[in-house]
Scaffold this motif. Structure first.
Motif, PDB file in Angstrom:
ATOM      1  N   PRO A  29       0.837  -1.209   0.000  1.00 14.66           N
ATOM      2  CA  PRO A  29       0.000   0.000   0.000  1.00 14.66           C
ATOM      3  C   PRO A  29       0.873   1.261   0.000  1.00 14.66           C
ATOM      4  N   PRO A  30       0.460   2.304  -0.759  1.00 16.42           N
ATOM      5  CA  PRO A  30       1.269   3.539  -0.865  1.00 16.42           C
ATOM      6  C   PRO A  30       1.652   4.138   0.500  1.00 16.42           C
ATOM      7  N   GLU A  31       0.716   4.119   1.454  1.00 18.81           N
ATOM      8  CA  GLU A  31       0.984   4.666   2.795  1.00 18.81           C
ATOM      9  C   GLU A  31       2.144   3.916   3.452  1.00 18.81           C
ATOM     10  N   LEU A  32       2.183   2.593   3.284  1.00 18.77           N
ATOM     11  CA  LEU A  32       3.242   1.769   3.883  1.00 18.77           C
ATOM     12  C   LEU A  32       4.589   2.065   3.223  1.00 18.77           C
ATOM     13  N   VAL A  33       4.574   2.258   1.917  1.00 19.55           N
ATOM     14  CA  VAL A  33       5.815   2.584   1.189  1.00 19.55           C
ATOM     15  C   VAL A  33       6.322   3.961   1.622  1.00 19.55           C
ATOM     16  N   ARG A  34       5.407   4.916   1.700  1.00 20.64           N
ATOM     17  CA  ARG A  34       5.762   6.307   2.019  1.00 20.64           C
ATOM     18  C   ARG A  34       6.221   6.451   3.473  1.00 20.64           C
ATOM     19  N   GLU A  35       5.440   5.920   4.405  1.00 27.18           N
ATOM     20  CA  GLU A  35       5.698   6.128   5.837  1.00 27.18           C
ATOM     21  C   GLU A  35       6.551   5.027   6.459  1.00 27.18           C
ATOM     22  N   LYS A  36       6.699   3.901   5.775  1.00 28.02           N
ATOM     23  CA  LYS A  36       7.368   2.688   6.291  1.00 28.02           C
ATOM     24  C   LYS A  36       6.578   2.026   7.421  1.00 28.02           C
ATOM     25  N   MET A  37       5.460   2.637   7.829  1.00 31.68           N
ATOM     26  CA  MET A  37       4.586   2.077   8.860  1.00 31.68           C
ATOM     27  C   MET A  37       3.147   2.341   8.459  1.00 31.68           C
ATOM     28  N   MET A  38       2.233   1.467   8.906  1.00 33.18           N
ATOM     29  CA  MET A  38       0.827   1.650   8.574  1.00 33.18           C
ATOM     30  C   MET A  38      -0.046   0.884   9.558  1.00 33.18           C
ATOM     31  N   GLU A  39      -1.129   1.516   9.990  1.00 30.88           N
ATOM     32  CA  GLU A  39      -2.101   0.818  10.836  1.00 30.88           C
ATOM     33  C   GLU A  39      -3.039   0.027   9.942  1.00 30.88           C
ATOM     34  N   CYS A  40      -3.365  -1.179  10.363  1.00 30.71           N
ATOM     35  CA  CYS A  40      -4.348  -1.986   9.654  1.00 30.71           C
ATOM     36  C   CYS A  40      -4.843  -3.058  10.623  1.00 30.71           C
ATOM     37  N   HIS A  41      -5.425  -4.128  10.110  1.00 30.31           N
ATOM     38  CA  HIS A  41      -5.868  -5.254  10.935  1.00 30.31           C
ATOM     39  C   HIS A  41      -5.270  -6.528  10.358  1.00 30.31           C
ATOM     40  N   PHE A  42      -5.191  -7.551  11.199  1.00 31.64           N
ATOM     41  CA  PHE A  42      -4.699  -8.830  10.694  1.00 31.64           C
ATOM     42  C   PHE A  42      -5.376  -9.968  11.424  1.00 31.64           C
ATOM     43  N   ARG A  43      -5.307 -11.126  10.804  1.00 30.31           N
ATOM     44  CA  ARG A  43      -5.705 -12.375  11.473  1.00 30.31           C
ATOM     45  C   ARG A  43      -4.744 -13.450  10.998  1.00 30.31           C
ATOM     46  N   PHE A  44      -4.623 -14.511  11.802  1.00 31.12           N
ATOM     47  CA  PHE A  44      -3.736 -15.617  11.404  1.00 31.12           C
ATOM     48  C   PHE A  44      -4.476 -16.948  11.438  1.00 31.12           C
ATOM     49  N   ARG A  45      -5.771 -16.902  11.761  1.00 31.29           N
ATOM     50  CA  ARG A  45      -6.610 -18.101  11.669  1.00 31.29           C
ATOM     51  C   ARG A  45      -7.900 -17.697  10.995  1.00 31.29           C
ATOM     52  N   HIS A  46      -8.409 -18.558  10.122  1.00 31.92           N
ATOM     53  CA  HIS A  46      -9.661 -18.300   9.435  1.00 31.92           C
ATOM     54  C   HIS A  46     -10.762 -18.072  10.465  1.00 31.92           C
ATOM     55  N   GLN A  47     -11.559 -17.066  10.285  1.00 36.27           N
ATOM     56  CA  GLN A  47     -12.717 -16.750  11.135  1.00 36.27           C
ATOM     57  C   GLN A  47     -12.367 -16.181  12.505  1.00 36.27           C
ATOM     58  N   MET A  48     -11.086 -15.959  12.802  1.00 33.74           N
ATOM     59  CA  MET A  48     -10.796 -15.271  14.062  1.00 33.74           C
ATOM     60  C   MET A  48     -11.124 -13.790  13.882  1.00 33.74           C
ATOM     61  N   ALA A  49     -11.380 -13.100  14.983  1.00 36.05           N
ATOM     62  CA  ALA A  49     -11.664 -11.660  14.918  1.00 36.05           C
ATOM     63  C   ALA A  49     -10.423 -10.934  14.404  1.00 36.05           C
ATOM     64  N   LEU A  50     -10.648  -9.847  13.678  1.00 41.57           N
ATOM     65  CA  LEU A  50      -9.521  -9.040  13.200  1.00 41.57           C
ATOM     66  C   LEU A  50      -8.867  -8.328  14.379  1.00 41.57           C
ATOM     67  N   VAL A  51      -7.546  -8.264  14.352  1.00 37.16           N
ATOM     68  CA  VAL A  51      -6.764  -7.652  15.432  1.00 37.16           C
ATOM     69  C   VAL A  51      -6.096  -6.388  14.883  1.00 37.16           C
ATOM     70  N   PRO A  52      -6.301  -5.228  15.534  1.00 37.75           N
ATOM     71  CA  PRO A  52      -5.606  -4.019  15.098  1.00 37.75           C
ATOM     72  C   PRO A  52      -4.094  -4.186  15.242  1.00 37.75           C
ATOM     73  N   CYS A  53      -3.340  -3.665  14.274  1.00 36.56           N
ATOM     74  CA  CYS A  53      -1.887  -3.797  14.317  1.00 36.56           C
ATOM     75  C   CYS A  53      -1.233  -2.647  13.568  1.00 36.56           C
ATOM     76  N   VAL A  54       0.079  -2.572  13.699  1.00 38.43           N
ATOM     77  CA  VAL A  54       0.882  -1.633  12.922  1.00 38.43           C
ATOM     78  C   VAL A  54       1.902  -2.461  12.148  1.00 38.43           C
TER      79      VAL A  54
END
Length: 126
Positions: A29-54
Motif C-alpha cells: 500500500p502507498p501509505e506503507l511505502v511512504r511512511e514505512k509504517m501503517m495501521e491496519c488489521h490482521f488475522r492468522f486463523r480463518h474466522q478469528m476476529a480481526l486484530v488491530p496492528c501496525v
C-alpha cells in the motif's frame, strides 16, 4: 513448550515477522511505502476476529507486525493476512515472533527486583 493452562501468558505475543508479503495489488500500500509504517488489521486463523496492528515494512519486503494487544497461540508457518476495512491487502508467512508476554513479565520482574536491590544498597534500613 507446554503451557500450564490455555490462558498462560507464555501463549501470548504482540510482535511477529513475516516473510516477503504477497500483496493483492502486487505493490505494498502507498501509505506503507511512504511512511514505512501503517495501521491496519490482521488475522492468522480463518474466522478469528480481526486484530488491530501496525505494519513496519522491511527492506526485503517482509513486515514486522506489532499488535495493539497480545494475541494467543501465534505459530511460525501460519499466514498473517492483512486488511484495511473490508479489503484484504495481502498475506505473509509468519517466520519469527517477539518474546511472549510471560518472558516480558519475567524480565520486568527481574528489573524491578534489581532496582529494589540498588535502592536498598543506597539507603540502608534503619
Amino acid at each position: 513448550f507446554k503451557a500450564p493452562s490455555g490462558d498462560h501468558p507464555a501463549l501470548y505475543r504482540d510482535l511477529l515477522r513475516t516473510n516477503r508479503v504477497h500483496w493483492i495489488a502486487e505493490e505494498p500500500p502507498p501509505e506503507l511505502v511512504r511512511e514505512k509504517m501503517m495501521e491496519c488489521h490482521f488475522r492468522f486463523r480463518h474466522q478469528m476476529a480481526l486484530v488491530p496492528c501496525v505494519l513496519t515494512l522491511n527492506q526485503d519486503g517482509s513486515v514486522w507486525v506489532t499488535l495493539v494487544k497480545p494475541a494467543r497461540a501465534i505459530t511460525p508457518g501460519q499466514f498473517a493476512v492483512f486488511y484495511k476495512g473490508d479489503e484484504c491487502l495481502g498475506s505473509g508467512k509468519i517466520l519469527r515472533m517477539g518474546p511472549s508476554v510471560y518472558t516480558l513479565q519475567q524480565g520486568k520482574n527481574r528489573e524491578e527486583s534489581a532496582k529494589k536491590e540498588e535502592v536498598d544498597k543506597i539507603e540502608p534500613a534503619t
